[in-house]
Design a protein around this motif. Structure first.
Motif, PDB file in Angstrom:
ATOM      1  N   ARG A  19      -0.502  -0.807 -13.863  1.00 39.64           N
ATOM      2  CA  ARG A  19      -1.378  -1.564 -12.960  1.00 39.64           C
ATOM      3  C   ARG A  19      -1.641  -2.957 -13.533  1.00 39.64           C
ATOM      4  O   ARG A  19      -1.667  -3.960 -12.805  1.00 39.64           O
ATOM      5  N   GLN A  59      -0.189   6.517  -4.494  1.00 39.10           N
ATOM      6  CA  GLN A  59      -1.393   6.780  -3.708  1.00 39.10           C
ATOM      7  C   GLN A  59      -2.273   5.544  -3.617  1.00 39.10           C
ATOM      8  O   GLN A  59      -2.957   5.340  -2.607  1.00 39.10           O
ATOM      9  N   GLU A  60      -2.251   4.714  -4.651  1.00 42.12           N
ATOM     10  CA  GLU A  60      -3.000   3.454  -4.629  1.00 42.12           C
ATOM     11  C   GLU A  60      -2.253   2.375  -3.861  1.00 42.12           C
ATOM     12  O   GLU A  60      -2.750   1.250  -3.727  1.00 42.12           O
TER      13      GLU A  60
END
Length: 311
Positions: A19, A59-60
């Motif tokens: 991320r 999912q993000e």
């Protein structure tokens, strides 16, 4: 590298670092992110952990799967980096794969994530080939599972030298099967008693068991039922292996750690006085797990078979 507390699960550390790379622009829209195998090598984790990290990023909506390419950073297609990073599978030069490669990759995925994570598209992504190219090697998932199971049994061959006595031979066979299920927890979902697996290396196990019982005066009906009962005990106990692995992935807790979290709930049930026998057992040092269950059941089945042979 993103800083985390030591108690942070490994998959969350991987998610945090990827991320960070995306937010910092080190990975631009359309760029490929590390595959599960690359994550395994870079972070030294299991494939299940790597897969779980990528699933969370999906999912993000930070990454997405592109058929024939792999996982890429999500972003508008008009972005220069996106156009440069994305490759249409039809534009890539076709690269052939062998049946062994397909089966081996499928087995690695199933070992790490169970059969739920297995698909032809996923295999193609791992091999970096178009999905349709896999169908030159296997007709579909049903044949693939058959080949995977046969390969699993083939990798753990039966010994050529037989131990002395039918009981030693059957015990060796069952322990070998248990080790195979231990190595491949998904396999118990593929094996069936009512619809036997027509895989040569699996059928060899049945032949071995029947040979161990031959010449002891038993009729064929009894022989086959004894062999099936033994195989079903090993397989039936092994079904719990995949369930346990999935639960550990979902919760991050081993079976023992999960039991610790349930201590108060169990104590509440037992102190009510409705389960006196369980309450007495809870005060004893008894270790019940899949291995002890397999061992106990195996010995009792063999004891019963010994009684039949005596008659």
């Amino acid at each position: 590298m993103t800083e985390f507390d030591e108690s942070t699960p490994p998959y969350l550390r991987i998610v945090g670092e990827l991320r960070r790379r995306i937010n910092a622009g080190e990975l631009s829209p359309g760029d490929r992110v590390p595959s599960t195998r690359q994550i395994v090598r870079e972070w030294g984790v299991a494939m299940a952990t790597a897969s779980r990290a990528l699933t969370l990023l999906r999912q993000e909506e930070l990454i997405r799967a592109v058929p024939g390419v792999g996982m890429v950073v999500t972003g508008p297609e008009s972005t220069p980096a996106g156009r440069a990073g994305r490759v249409d599978a039809r534009q890539r030069p076709a690269r052939g794969v062998t049946r062994d490669q397909v089966v081996r990759t499928a087995t690695e995925i199933a070992d790490a994530e169970g059969l739920a994570g297995l698909s032809m598209r996923r295999i193609a992504t791992e091999l970096d080939v178009p999905t349709m190219s896999l169908y030159r090697q296997v007709r579909g998932k049903e044949q693939l599972l058959l080949l995977m199971a046969d390969a699993a049994f083939a990798a753990h061959r039966l010994p050529r030298t037989l131990p002395v006595g039918w009981r030693a031979q059957l015990e060796l066979l069952c322990r070998l099967q248990w080790s195979i299920y231990r190595r491949h927890p998904w396999l118990a979902q593929v094996i069936s008693v009512t619809r036997p697996l027509m895989a040569p290396h699996a059928v060899a196990h049945t032949e071995w068991a029947l040979r161990a019982l031959a010449g002891h005066g038993m009729d064929q009906h009894t022989q086959l039922h004894l062999v099936a009962a033994l195989a079903n005990h090993v397989r039936g106990t092994a079904v719990n292996l995949q369930q346990g692995a999935e639960a550990e992935q979902d919760t991050g807790l081993t079976d023992d750690e999960w039991m610790v979290t349930q201590a108060e709930v169990l104590a509440g049930l037992l102190t009510a006085g409705e389960f006196p026998h369980l309450a007495r057992l809870s005060r004893s040092e008894i270790d019940l797990n899949v291995d002890s269950l397999f061992e106990f059941g195996l010995q009792r089945l063999l004891d019963g078979m010994a009684g039949l042979l005596e008659h």
